[in-house]
Design a protein around this motif. Structure first.
Motif, PDB file in Angstrom:
ATOM      1  N   ARG A 129     -25.207 -12.474 -26.291  1.00 49.91           N
ATOM      2  CA  ARG A 129     -25.177 -13.225 -27.547  1.00 49.91           C
ATOM      3  C   ARG A 129     -24.405 -14.537 -27.383  1.00 49.91           C
ATOM      4  NH1 ARG A 129     -24.588  -7.992 -29.694  1.00 49.91           N
ATOM      5  NH2 ARG A 129     -22.362  -8.185 -30.002  1.00 49.91           N
ATOM      6  N   ARG A 130     -23.534 -14.614 -26.379  1.00 49.99           N
ATOM      7  CA  ARG A 130     -22.680 -15.799 -26.189  1.00 49.99           C
ATOM      8  C   ARG A 130     -23.165 -16.734 -25.094  1.00 49.99           C
ATOM      9  NH1 ARG A 130     -17.060 -12.526 -26.141  1.00 49.99           N
ATOM     10  NH2 ARG A 130     -17.090 -11.903 -28.316  1.00 49.99           N
ATOM     11  N   TYR A 131     -23.782 -16.156 -24.071  1.00 49.87           N
ATOM     12  CA  TYR A 131     -24.159 -16.932 -22.892  1.00 49.87           C
ATOM     13  C   TYR A 131     -25.641 -16.742 -22.599  1.00 49.87           C
ATOM     14  CZ  TYR A 131     -19.086 -16.322 -22.252  1.00 49.87           C
ATOM     15  OH  TYR A 131     -17.734 -16.272 -22.432  1.00 49.87           O
ATOM     16  N   THR A 132     -26.177 -17.650 -21.807  1.00 50.89           N
ATOM     17  CA  THR A 132     -27.562 -17.483 -21.374  1.00 50.89           C
ATOM     18  C   THR A 132     -27.603 -16.450 -20.249  1.00 50.89           C
ATOM     19  OG1 THR A 132     -27.462 -19.189 -19.650  1.00 50.89           O
ATOM     20  CG2 THR A 132     -28.055 -19.916 -21.897  1.00 50.89           C
ATOM     21  N   GLU A 133     -28.783 -15.892 -20.019  1.00 51.40           N
ATOM     22  CA  GLU A 133     -28.929 -14.940 -18.913  1.00 51.40           C
ATOM     23  C   GLU A 133     -28.607 -15.615 -17.592  1.00 51.40           C
ATOM     24  OE1 GLU A 133     -32.391 -12.454 -18.708  1.00 51.40           O
ATOM     25  OE2 GLU A 133     -32.410 -12.193 -20.881  1.00 51.40           O
ATOM     26  N   GLU A 134     -28.975 -16.891 -17.481  1.00 47.90           N
ATOM     27  CA  GLU A 134     -28.705 -17.641 -16.252  1.00 47.90           C
ATOM     28  C   GLU A 134     -27.193 -17.738 -15.995  1.00 47.90           C
ATOM     29  OE1 GLU A 134     -29.260 -22.190 -14.744  1.00 47.90           O
ATOM     30  OE2 GLU A 134     -30.941 -21.296 -15.835  1.00 47.90           O
ATOM     31  N   GLU A 135     -26.429 -18.018 -17.046  1.00 51.09           N
ATOM     32  CA  GLU A 135     -24.970 -18.099 -16.894  1.00 51.09           C
ATOM     33  C   GLU A 135     -24.384 -16.755 -16.484  1.00 51.09           C
ATOM     34  OE1 GLU A 135     -23.602 -21.494 -20.124  1.00 51.09           O
ATOM     35  OE2 GLU A 135     -24.326 -19.557 -20.900  1.00 51.09           O
ATOM     36  N   ILE A 136     -24.891 -15.683 -17.076  1.00 54.39           N
ATOM     37  CA  ILE A 136     -24.382 -14.348 -16.760  1.00 54.39           C
ATOM     38  C   ILE A 136     -24.713 -13.971 -15.326  1.00 54.39           C
ATOM     39  CG2 ILE A 136     -24.569 -11.883 -17.325  1.00 54.39           C
ATOM     40  CD1 ILE A 136     -25.179 -12.825 -20.255  1.00 54.39           C
ATOM     41  N   LEU A 137     -25.953 -14.214 -14.920  1.00 56.40           N
ATOM     42  CA  LEU A 137     -26.349 -13.887 -13.548  1.00 56.40           C
ATOM     43  C   LEU A 137     -25.615 -14.754 -12.531  1.00 56.40           C
ATOM     44  CD1 LEU A 137     -30.164 -13.258 -14.096  1.00 56.40           C
ATOM     45  CD2 LEU A 137     -28.379 -11.557 -13.653  1.00 56.40           C
ATOM     46  N   ASP A 138     -25.330 -16.001 -12.891  1.00 56.21           N
ATOM     47  CA  ASP A 138     -24.546 -16.875 -12.018  1.00 56.21           C
ATOM     48  C   ASP A 138     -23.133 -16.319 -11.851  1.00 56.21           C
ATOM     49  OD1 ASP A 138     -24.175 -19.277 -10.443  1.00 56.21           O
ATOM     50  OD2 ASP A 138     -22.949 -20.020 -12.119  1.00 56.21           O
ATOM     51  N   ALA A 139     -22.544 -15.834 -12.944  1.00 51.88           N
ATOM     52  CA  ALA A 139     -21.206 -15.236 -12.874  1.00 51.88           C
ATOM     53  C   ALA A 139     -21.234 -13.958 -12.036  1.00 51.88           C
ATOM     54  CB  ALA A 139     -20.683 -14.947 -14.283  1.00 51.88           C
ATOM     55  N   LEU A 140     -22.305 -13.180 -12.169  1.00 49.52           N
ATOM     56  CA  LEU A 140     -22.454 -11.964 -11.353  1.00 49.52           C
ATOM     57  C   LEU A 140     -22.531 -12.328  -9.871  1.00 49.52           C
ATOM     58  CD1 LEU A 140     -22.975  -8.903 -11.010  1.00 49.52           C
ATOM     59  CD2 LEU A 140     -25.403  -9.388 -11.393  1.00 49.52           C
ATOM     60  N   ARG A 141     -23.306 -13.364  -9.542  1.00 47.18           N
ATOM     61  CA  ARG A 141     -23.413 -13.805  -8.137  1.00 47.18           C
ATOM     62  C   ARG A 141     -22.053 -14.255  -7.602  1.00 47.18           C
ATOM     63  NH1 ARG A 141     -28.589 -15.213  -9.813  1.00 47.18           N
ATOM     64  NH2 ARG A 141     -28.011 -17.218 -10.706  1.00 47.18           N
ATOM     65  N   SER A 142     -21.301 -14.973  -8.421  1.00 44.97           N
ATOM     66  CA  SER A 142     -19.963 -15.416  -7.995  1.00 44.97           C
ATOM     67  C   SER A 142     -19.061 -14.217  -7.721  1.00 44.97           C
ATOM     68  CB  SER A 142     -19.332 -16.298  -9.063  1.00 44.97           C
ATOM     69  OG  SER A 142     -20.055 -17.491  -9.212  1.00 44.97           O
ATOM     70  N   ALA A 143     -19.109 -13.235  -8.596  1.00 46.73           N
ATOM     71  CA  ALA A 143     -18.288 -12.034  -8.403  1.00 46.73           C
ATOM     72  C   ALA A 143     -18.701 -11.305  -7.124  1.00 46.73           C
ATOM     73  CB  ALA A 143     -18.419 -11.108  -9.615  1.00 46.73           C
TER      74      ALA A 143
END
Length: 167
Positions: A129-143
């Motif tokens: 609800r707060r972020y785009t899927e792209e932003e979330i997946l990018d954060a997952l890749r960083s982690a």
């Protein structure tokens, strides 16, 4: 499976987000949220428990239940010698929840190597609800790159990137 019974959907959030279009009175809102909570936790529901938990008088709870039944939001039936309170009509007739790409949940489960917990599913749903899927997946890749696979770490990445955008 219908959208409101999927594990990543927080029905109480949906009820609160759609309160304006649902037009529930404060008492109806309280009782509806309480019924949903008690159903989710497999707790026995009665007028007495609803009154005790909501702070309303039993007569107010009874009237509210009758109003919810009359408005086709609530169905009450006897099942296996217990009373069942069913709110499915509330969700069927309400605004359909924004459909999210279920693949993102699969990606997280694949990368974590296990099924997500209920709390993790709710966290991911909140992020959507707060972020785009792209932003979330990018954060997952960083982690993943830093080998810090936790929802808290991914959340920190998302928050930091949002703060960087503001500056």
């Amino acid at each position: 499976m219908v959208w409101w019974k999927k594990s990543y959907i927080n029905r109480r959030d949906w009820i609160l987000e759609n309160q304006g279009s649902l037009k529930l009175s404060p008492q109806s809102l309280m009782i509806t949220l309480m019924i949903d909570f008690m159903n989710e936790n497999n707790e026995s529901i009665s007028l007495e428990t609803l009154a005790k938990r909501s702070g309303l008088e039993i007569e107010e709870v009874d009237t509210t239940i009758q109003n919810l039944i009359n408005s086709m939001i609530l169905q009450v039936s006897v099942m296996n010698q217990s009373i069942e309170f069913n709110l499915d009509n509330l969700f069927k007739n309400g605004v359909i929840y924004e459909h999210v790409d279920e693949d993102i949940f699969g990606v997280f489960e694949t990368e974590f190597g296990r099924l997500l917990t209920q709390a993790e599913l709710q966290t991911l749903n909140t992020w959507l609800r707060r972020y785009t899927e792209e932003e979330i997946l990018d954060a997952l890749r960083s982690a993943m790159m830093y080998k810090k696979m936790s929802m808290q770490y991914i959340n920190a990445i998302l928050v930091n990137k949002t703060e960087e955008k503001r500056v």
